[in-house]
Design a protein around this motif. Structure first.
Motif, PDB file in Angstrom:
ATOM      1  N   MET A 140       0.850  -1.201   0.000  1.00  0.00           N
ATOM      2  CA  MET A 140       0.000   0.000   0.000  1.00  0.00           C
ATOM      3  C   MET A 140       0.882   1.248   0.000  1.00  0.00           C
ATOM      4  SD  MET A 140      -2.903   0.570   2.927  1.00  0.00           S
ATOM      5  CE  MET A 140      -2.337   1.926   3.940  1.00  0.00           C
ATOM      6  N   HIS A 141       0.671   2.134  -0.959  1.00  0.00           N
ATOM      7  CA  HIS A 141       1.422   3.379  -1.037  1.00  0.00           C
ATOM      8  C   HIS A 141       1.131   4.267   0.164  1.00  0.00           C
ATOM      9  CE1 HIS A 141       2.187   7.551  -2.302  1.00  0.00           C
ATOM     10  NE2 HIS A 141       2.980   7.097  -3.251  1.00  0.00           N
ATOM     11  N   ARG A 142      -0.129   4.378   0.516  1.00  0.00           N
ATOM     12  CA  ARG A 142      -0.658   5.082   1.693  1.00  0.00           C
ATOM     13  C   ARG A 142      -0.951   6.559   1.442  1.00  0.00           C
ATOM     14  NH1 ARG A 142       2.266   6.250   6.946  1.00  0.00           N
ATOM     15  NH2 ARG A 142       0.616   6.992   8.324  1.00  0.00           N
ATOM     16  N   ASP A 143      -0.548   7.109   0.311  1.00  0.00           N
ATOM     17  CA  ASP A 143      -0.907   8.492  -0.017  1.00  0.00           C
ATOM     18  C   ASP A 143      -1.002   8.625  -1.532  1.00  0.00           C
ATOM     19  OD1 ASP A 143      -1.726  10.914   0.966  1.00  0.00           O
ATOM     20  OD2 ASP A 143       0.289  11.770   1.102  1.00  0.00           O
ATOM     21  N   TYR A 144      -1.762   7.720  -2.126  1.00  0.00           N
ATOM     22  CA  TYR A 144      -1.840   7.596  -3.579  1.00  0.00           C
ATOM     23  C   TYR A 144      -2.979   8.478  -4.086  1.00  0.00           C
ATOM     24  CZ  TYR A 144      -1.428   4.989  -8.032  1.00  0.00           C
ATOM     25  OH  TYR A 144      -1.214   4.609  -9.343  1.00  0.00           O
ATOM     26  N   SER A 184      -8.209  -1.997  -0.424  1.00  0.00           N
ATOM     27  CA  SER A 184      -8.991  -0.897  -1.001  1.00  0.00           C
ATOM     28  C   SER A 184      -8.382   0.474  -0.729  1.00  0.00           C
ATOM     29  CB  SER A 184     -10.426  -0.918  -0.457  1.00  0.00           C
ATOM     30  OG  SER A 184     -10.455  -0.519   0.903  1.00  0.00           O
ATOM     31  N   TYR A 185      -7.380   0.559   0.132  1.00  0.00           N
ATOM     32  CA  TYR A 185      -6.943   1.857   0.659  1.00  0.00           C
ATOM     33  C   TYR A 185      -6.463   2.811  -0.428  1.00  0.00           C
ATOM     34  CZ  TYR A 185      -4.938   5.245   3.909  1.00  0.00           C
ATOM     35  OH  TYR A 185      -4.666   6.399   4.609  1.00  0.00           O
ATOM     36  N   ASP A 186      -5.531   2.372  -1.262  1.00  0.00           N
ATOM     37  CA  ASP A 186      -4.982   3.280  -2.273  1.00  0.00           C
ATOM     38  C   ASP A 186      -6.032   3.683  -3.296  1.00  0.00           C
ATOM     39  OD1 ASP A 186      -2.442   3.445  -1.179  1.00  0.00           O
ATOM     40  OD2 ASP A 186      -1.636   1.807  -2.376  1.00  0.00           O
ATOM     41  N   ALA A 187      -6.958   2.774  -3.606  1.00  0.00           N
ATOM     42  CA  ALA A 187      -8.000   3.096  -4.587  1.00  0.00           C
ATOM     43  C   ALA A 187      -8.934   4.179  -4.060  1.00  0.00           C
ATOM     44  CB  ALA A 187      -8.795   1.844  -4.948  1.00  0.00           C
ATOM     45  N   VAL A 188      -9.302   4.086  -2.798  1.00  0.00           N
ATOM     46  CA  VAL A 188     -10.199   5.110  -2.250  1.00  0.00           C
ATOM     47  C   VAL A 188      -9.451   6.423  -2.028  1.00  0.00           C
ATOM     48  CG1 VAL A 188      -9.973   4.638   0.237  1.00  0.00           C
ATOM     49  CG2 VAL A 188     -12.123   5.461  -0.651  1.00  0.00           C
ATOM     50  N   SER A 189      -8.167   6.340  -1.718  1.00  0.00           N
ATOM     51  CA  SER A 189      -7.348   7.548  -1.617  1.00  0.00           C
ATOM     52  C   SER A 189      -7.324   8.298  -2.942  1.00  0.00           C
ATOM     53  CB  SER A 189      -5.924   7.171  -1.196  1.00  0.00           C
ATOM     54  OG  SER A 189      -5.060   8.271  -1.253  1.00  0.00           O
ATOM     55  N   LEU A 190      -7.286   7.548  -4.036  1.00  0.00           N
ATOM     56  CA  LEU A 190      -7.261   8.145  -5.372  1.00  0.00           C
ATOM     57  C   LEU A 190      -8.630   8.674  -5.778  1.00  0.00           C
ATOM     58  CD1 LEU A 190      -5.549   8.472  -8.072  1.00  0.00           C
ATOM     59  CD2 LEU A 190      -6.643   6.337  -8.769  1.00  0.00           C
ATOM     60  N   ASP A 239       6.463  10.336  -3.423  1.00  0.00           N
ATOM     61  CA  ASP A 239       6.018  10.381  -2.020  1.00  0.00           C
ATOM     62  C   ASP A 239       5.584   9.005  -1.512  1.00  0.00           C
ATOM     63  OD1 ASP A 239       5.743  11.744   0.321  1.00  0.00           O
ATOM     64  OD2 ASP A 239       3.797  12.606  -0.143  1.00  0.00           O
ATOM     65  N   PHE A 240       6.417   8.023  -1.773  1.00  0.00           N
ATOM     66  CA  PHE A 240       6.072   6.623  -1.507  1.00  0.00           C
ATOM     67  C   PHE A 240       6.748   6.059  -0.263  1.00  0.00           C
ATOM     68  CE2 PHE A 240       9.163   7.235  -4.969  1.00  0.00           C
ATOM     69  CZ  PHE A 240      10.326   6.925  -4.271  1.00  0.00           C
ATOM     70  N   GLN A 241       7.501   6.882   0.459  1.00  0.00           N
ATOM     71  CA  GLN A 241       8.350   6.356   1.524  1.00  0.00           C
ATOM     72  C   GLN A 241       7.577   5.833   2.732  1.00  0.00           C
ATOM     73  OE1 GLN A 241       8.567   9.624   0.439  1.00  0.00           O
ATOM     74  NE2 GLN A 241       7.122  10.313   1.991  1.00  0.00           N
ATOM     75  N   ASP A 242       6.277   6.128   2.805  1.00  0.00           N
ATOM     76  CA  ASP A 242       5.468   5.647   3.928  1.00  0.00           C
ATOM     77  C   ASP A 242       4.698   4.376   3.583  1.00  0.00           C
ATOM     78  OD1 ASP A 242       6.261   7.704   5.665  1.00  0.00           O
ATOM     79  OD2 ASP A 242       4.748   9.066   4.861  1.00  0.00           O
ATOM     80  N   ALA A 243       5.146   3.657   2.573  1.00  0.00           N
ATOM     81  CA  ALA A 243       4.465   2.430   2.146  1.00  0.00           C
ATOM     82  C   ALA A 243       4.382   1.425   3.294  1.00  0.00           C
ATOM     83  CB  ALA A 243       5.202   1.812   0.960  1.00  0.00           C
TER      84      ALA A 243
END
Length: 329
Positions: A182-186, A213-219, A203-207
């Protein structure tokens, strides 16, 4: 700045380098653009101990190995928190989104998540786990910084207990989902459109390893731009069917169940972000995020109003929190 100049002098001997500050992010990192000959680079200054430059490098390597387009590391001094990165340009996906382009660009961004989900570890070891404690800790930021610090509201014991029950419910539901990289801020500010129309990821360092579903809903429920429910529903359903086809979600999971996972995952994220945006203002002096706070809170209310299980939280948000936020406008 002397430390930076010494680092660059060692990387590019004899070159006169002029740094141009560029817009940073919500962290303590700073970014500068500079050129050597005809080549453009980005300097990232990630001061320790606030930032973990080594984690950035390890995650960059893992994402690149998974086939994702990420900035290349040209030079590094991890101890000092300094990196020279390849320049991916300045065309954020956000700047290219319109009613006409959104569907195509979002499909492209969603398809890349398969590669993100494939990353479970880096050279530093397994990715951190987005576990129960992690989820609850994030939602506590909503209470500490949005409710108490920003809105100046006070909570009695009954309200505190009600919030903790709902936070536990959201966390438990998130952990019911299949877990993957999970990217976490995608979102559209962390995807860069390249000249060849591909999307690069930053900005992927917090993976972490977390809910599928997390990254999809973030997007799709982006804190910086909002789309009609019809578009979000269409793309969410396409994403669900893709997960089914890849065997990443069981056939026992109905579209309705996945929608609940998606909506409640978004609710957890937006609850956290309300707190994060306020913390950035009150603690870090970054006021720009407050302009996006009403949109994020609107996402929260949309989710709570859609589910009877969240009725008590919905009533409290509408009766106590919403008026306090509107009074500040």
């Amino acid at each position: 700045m002397q430390l930076i100049q010494s680092f660059l002098a060692a990387c590019f001997p004899g070159e006169v380098i002029r740094l141009q500050p560029i817009t940073g992010d919500a962290s303590f990192r700073r970014y500068f653009r500079f050129s050597v000959a005809t080549q453009s680079y980005i300097l990232m200054d990630a001061p320790t101990p606030a930032e973990d430059c080594g984690r950035f490098v390890a995650t960059q390597q893992a994402f690149a190995a998974a086939g994702l387009q990420v900035p290349q590391i040209v030079a590094q001094d991890i101890q000092q928190g300094l990196l020279v990165l390849s320049d991916l340009g300045d065309v954020l996906l956000l700047s290219k989104l319109s009613v006409d382009s959104a569907t195509t660009l979002y499909r492209q961004a969603l398809s890349q998540l398969q590669q993100v989900r494939s990353v479970s570890r880096t050279s530093a070891g397994p990715l951190p786990v987005f576990d129960l404690a992690f989820l609850l800790r994030e939602m506590q930021i909503f209470i500490d910084w949005f409710v108490l610090e920003h809105l100046k509201l006070r909570l009695d014991e009954q309200e505190q207990a009600m919030l903790q029950r709902h936070f536990q419910l959201l966390a438990d539901t998130a952990l019911q989902q299949p877990q993957a990289g999970m990217h976490r801020d995608y979102h559209a500010r962390n995807l860069m459109l390249q000249p060849d129309k591909t999307l690069a990821v930053i900005d992927f360092q917090d993976a972490v390893t977390g809910p599928v579903s997390y990254d999809a809903v973030s997007l799709l429920k982006d804190c910086y731009i909002k789309w009609p429910a019809e578009l979000v529903n269409t793309l969410r359903l396409e994403f669900y069917h893709h997960l089914l086809e890849q065997g990443e979600v069981s056939t026992d999971v109905s579209p309705q169940q996945f929608k609940l996972w998606f909506d409640w995952m978004g609710l957890q994220r937006h609850i956290k972000v309300c707190g994060i945006f306020c913390r950035l203002y009150h603690r870090d002096g970054k006021s720009g995020y407050l302009a996006d706070l009403p949109r994020v809170f609107e996402y929260v209310l949309e989710a709570t109003s859609d589910y009877p299980q969240l009725r008590e939280l919905d009533l409290w948000l509408n009766q106590k929190v919403k008026p306090a936020l509107e009074a500040m406008a």
